[in-house]
Design an enzyme around this catalytic site. Structure first.
Site, PDB file in Angstrom:
ATOM      1  N   CYS A  84      20.267   7.782   6.996  1.00 19.53           N
ATOM      2  CA  CYS A  84      19.916   6.947   8.141  1.00 19.53           C
ATOM      3  C   CYS A  84      20.194   7.663   9.467  1.00 19.53           C
ATOM      4  O   CYS A  84      19.462   8.558   9.846  1.00 19.53           O
ATOM      5  CB  CYS A  84      20.625   5.599   8.031  1.00 19.53           C
ATOM      6  SG  CYS A  84      19.849   4.299   9.029  1.00 19.53           S
TER       7      CYS A  84
ATOM      8  N   GLU B 292      22.476   3.878  -1.235  1.00 21.04           N
ATOM      9  CA  GLU B 292      23.674   3.221  -1.763  1.00 21.04           C
ATOM     10  C   GLU B 292      23.530   1.711  -1.801  1.00 21.04           C
ATOM     11  O   GLU B 292      24.465   0.998  -2.152  1.00 21.04           O
ATOM     12  CB  GLU B 292      24.890   3.583  -0.889  1.00 21.04           C
ATOM     13  CG  GLU B 292      25.056   2.775   0.375  1.00 21.04           C
ATOM     14  CD  GLU B 292      23.980   3.000   1.422  1.00 21.04           C
ATOM     15  OE1 GLU B 292      23.789   2.135   2.278  1.00 21.04           O
ATOM     16  OE2 GLU B 292      23.295   4.040   1.385  1.00 21.04           O
TER      17      GLU B 292
ATOM     18  N   HIS C 257      18.625   3.679   2.709  1.00 22.65           N
ATOM     19  CA  HIS C 257      19.973   3.537   2.167  1.00 22.65           C
ATOM     20  C   HIS C 257      19.975   3.575   0.639  1.00 22.65           C
ATOM     21  O   HIS C 257      19.804   2.544  -0.017  1.00 22.65           O
ATOM     22  CB  HIS C 257      20.592   2.224   2.654  1.00 22.65           C
ATOM     23  CG  HIS C 257      20.883   2.208   4.117  1.00 22.65           C
ATOM     24  ND1 HIS C 257      22.135   2.436   4.625  1.00 22.65           N
ATOM     25  CD2 HIS C 257      20.067   2.028   5.179  1.00 22.65           C
ATOM     26  CE1 HIS C 257      22.091   2.386   5.952  1.00 22.65           C
ATOM     27  NE2 HIS C 257      20.838   2.138   6.305  1.00 22.65           N
TER      28      HIS C 257
END
Length: 392
Positions: free
Chosen positions: A273, A365, A363
């Site tokens: 990001c 994760e 993202h």
């Protein structure tokens, strides 16, 4: 700035956009006033993770899902120690949470943390307005803060804009800390005994990010945003990570300088990001503000190295200005766009062809999901393993 007092949902509230559009509803969460950038999130789940994501600092989040708060709030799912959004906008808040993990209501959590919100407005109309006019400054006012519309609009226009704002230092850790690697038995690996060591520069890191690395046998040293290159290499890292975070990447000269040192030394590097935008700047590309950004958990992205299409989680209002269909020459060798958003062709990832470095704008994760892109952490592990084999 946010001021608040505890209040009831019958309290009148008003949302004022900087272009003069006004929505009237009821207070949700704390009563008072708040200012920020109005953005919308398209996720239907994971509102607790959204609220506690440091990347949302100074933003007023509009939820496109009409019913919010059904599963309440618990102490296991936050991505950080507090709510970071400046304000919260929902259409139809749940009256009573219903989930076996729920410990309290979302309304109570917002109130307790002083987050001013508004409910009972047409969030579909507001979202369409933001899509047409773009993300903009906004104010939410409730209770005694409600005044004449013209006076409220003047105050909204006096609030700072997101473009040019340096915010990552406000959300990052002030002290370094270590997230131990997780062993095969699920327990923590003793410090210094992990397969790999990663220096993670915290620009607004989410709790799930070092956890995903720890699951792969990585000991993560999370460093403040002010960390220098000397601080990074003091932990003797096998790899370096740059996290997500809020604000304008054009105002992040410090992290860019540190990343250039990492690239010069050839240490495996991974960015997510804000970290992707920092890599873009380090390579010599520009960045720019998107009209209304990408936020939510249903954004289609293509990994151009494999051709695979992933459904991904996003939270970014800025993007890297890099050519999509050519290899670029940079001070650190050749670079290319590795991932692209299939909705609007925005750059969603970069990789170097001559050095072990890559990044993505979204993202991998993601909690509560999706998990299509979790393989990127394995790709980072592979880079560190290959580098270690070369040294051996």
């Amino acid at each position: 700035m946010t001021t608040s007092t505890r209040g009831a949902s019958k309290t009148p509230a008003v949302l004022v956009l900087e272009d003069g559009r006004i929505f009237r509803g009821r207070a949700y969460g704390a009563v008072g006033e708040t200012f920020g950038e109005a953005v919308f999130s398209t996720g239907m789940t994971g509102y607790q993770e959204t609220l506690t994501d440091p990347s949302y600092h100074k933003q007023v989040v509009v939820m496109t899902a009409p019913h919010v708060g059904n599963t309440g709030v618990n102490d296991e799912d936050p991505e950080s120690k507090r709510i970071w959004v400046s304000g919260y906008v929902v259409r139809d808040p749940a009256r009573v949470p219903s989930n076996w993990r729920s410990q309290r209501s979302l309304d109570d959590e917002l109130t307790e943390q002083g987050v001013v919100g508004i409910s009972g407005i047409d969030t579909r109309a507001l979202t369409r307005h933001l899509r047409e006019r773009g993300a903009m400054r906004v104010g939410i006012f409730s209770g005694a803060a409600v005044a004449e519309d013209a006076a409220l609009l003047t105050r909204v226009k006096e609030a700072p804009e997101m473009q040019g704002s340096s915010l990552y230092g406000e959300v990052a850790t002030k002290e370094a800390y270590v997230v131990p690697a997780i062993g095969p038995d699920g327990g923590a690996v003793p410090i210094g005994a992990a397969k790999f060591t990663v220096a993670a520069v915290d620009l607004g890191i989410k709790g799930m990010t070092p956890h995903r690395m720890a699951e792969r046998g990585i000991e993560v040293h999370v460093l403040p945003a002010t960390a220098t290159a000397e601080d990074v290499y003091a932990v003797n890292p096998d790899g370096v990570f740059f996290s997500n975070g809020p604000g304008d990447p054009a105002a992040a000269d410090g992290p860019v300088a540190v990343m250039r040192t990492v690239l010069e030394r050839g240490t495996p590097l991974f960015g997510i990001c804000f970290g992707n935008q920092i890599l873009g700047r380090a390579l010599g590309f520009g960045t720019y503000k998107l009209k209304y950004g990408h936020r939510g958990i249903n954004q289609p992205v293509q990994d151009r190295t494999t051709g695979k299409v992933e459904v991904t989680a996003h939270n970014h209002g800025f993007a890297v200005d890099a050519p999509l269909d050519q290899v670029s020459e940079t001070p650190f060798g050749r670079a290319e766009v590795s991932h692209v958003c299939l909705n609007d062709r925005v750059v969603e990832g970069l990789r170097l062809l001559d050095r072990p470095a890559f990044s993505v704008q979204y993202h991998p994760e993601a909690a509560a999901g999706p998990h299509d892109a979790a393989y990127l952490f394995d790709r980072f592990v592979s880079l560190m393993a290959a580098q270690g084999a070369q040294r051996a």
